[in-house]
Write a protein that holds these residues in place. Sequence first.
Motif, short mmCIF file in Angstrom:
data_model
loop_
_atom_site.label_atom_id
_atom_site.label_comp_id
_atom_site.label_asym_id
_atom_site.label_seq_id
_atom_site.Cartn_x
_atom_site.Cartn_y
_atom_site.Cartn_z
N ARG A 117 -26.96 -1.13 9.56
CA ARG A 117 -26.34 0.12 9.11
C ARG A 117 -26.12 0.11 7.61
N THR A 118 -25.75 -1.06 7.07
CA THR A 118 -25.54 -1.17 5.63
C THR A 118 -26.82 -0.84 4.87
N GLN A 121 -27.63 2.99 4.98
CA GLN A 121 -26.73 3.84 4.21
C GLN A 121 -27.16 3.95 2.75
N GLY A 138 -26.01 8.66 1.29
CA GLY A 138 -25.65 7.93 2.50
C GLY A 138 -26.78 7.78 3.48
N GLY A 139 -28.02 7.79 2.98
CA GLY A 139 -29.17 7.61 3.86
C GLY A 139 -29.75 8.90 4.37
N ARG A 247 -29.07 12.68 7.60
CA ARG A 247 -27.70 12.23 7.82
C ARG A 247 -26.87 13.32 8.47
N ASN A 252 -21.60 9.08 11.40
CA ASN A 252 -22.01 8.24 10.29
C ASN A 252 -23.21 7.35 10.60
N SER A 253 -23.46 7.09 11.89
CA SER A 253 -24.55 6.19 12.25
C SER A 253 -25.91 6.87 12.16
N ASN A 255 -28.81 8.44 10.12
CA ASN A 255 -29.40 8.46 8.78
C ASN A 255 -30.89 8.18 8.95
#
Length: 356
Positions: A117-118, A121, A138-139, A247, A252-253, A255
């Motif tokens: 995930r890092t 993003q 944020g991706g 996104r 948030n997951s 992207n």
Amino acid sequence: MTTFSRRGRRGFTLLELIVTLGTIALLMSILIPAIARARESSRQLECRARLRNLGIAITGFTASSGYLPDGNVLAGPPDGTVVPRSNWIIAILPWMEQQNTYQAIDLGVALDTPQNRTVFQQQLPALLCPSDITGIGGGDLSYVVNGGLAHLGTLQNYRMMIATDHMYRPISLDGQEPLLFPRNDDDRLRRVREQQTGLSLFFPRAMRETDMPISRKNLGPHERTPAGVRDGMSNTLMLAENFRTGRDPYENSVNWGTTSRSCLFFGINPEICKDHLCRVGNVDLRLANGGIARINSGLTMPEGEAPWPNSFHSQGVNVVFADGSARFLSELIDGITYFDLVTPDSNQLKMTAFDH
């Protein structure tokens, strides 16, 4: 006696001032829109260039492997639940000069782990169109690949098969019922696969890890080779803009590292098949670019809920064909022509409900 001559200063009259201000306002009304159009034209050209570069990266992957990348990959044990493992963007990262990003992704585990995930993003500029005003980093993602009409998937631990559109709604490609059928029904499976192959350029993949480790290249029945694009690479859409993908502000997951079909593919309007039954007499190809799924009709819809081409460019979207050429596609293109550009293999559609 010395005589002084005075020359009086004459100011603007009210009428002259009004005329001057009116002239300035008129010039501004002409110049400001012209400047805005010039800026948007520049952004649109940059957007098309980035889209073309993605097409070049896909071509590089294809030349190296012999087939187009999978649209997405879900994998898991034979008796367990599949998890997200890869997508077409991850596959082409080395051809996007993103080797370090590719190496940072752990393909041995699910994409939604904290480490992965890092990576996702990170905002890769190549994936975001400058005209995409919804792009907030944020991706985010502005581009999607051609997924045709529907995809064939498995249920119940790979025992059952079903075709679904890009919003995961069941659809019968061969017009038969029930829509869910056993995987060992060889005749129907062959028939549906042939139609799926004719309708879609990129495919999702769900697999058992014991069959094919994620790190091993393997040419399977659903993977597209350049030779399989029988309608011609220059006649088949490969990539398109969609500013309503990427996104998700509510999740948030989501992207560019997602495996969600609605965020990776663009497709034909499933309403061409009445009641989602694609049988002879029940298909209207004129609706391929019509209804709720017509080009640029999803601009006010939430992210991830409009899986068809959408952009903020006036009157159309940028696209890239399978031969790598980039063009501007009018949002008013008629449905039958649009259907023909999306489908890569009309030979597979002969004598079916999609034949025309």
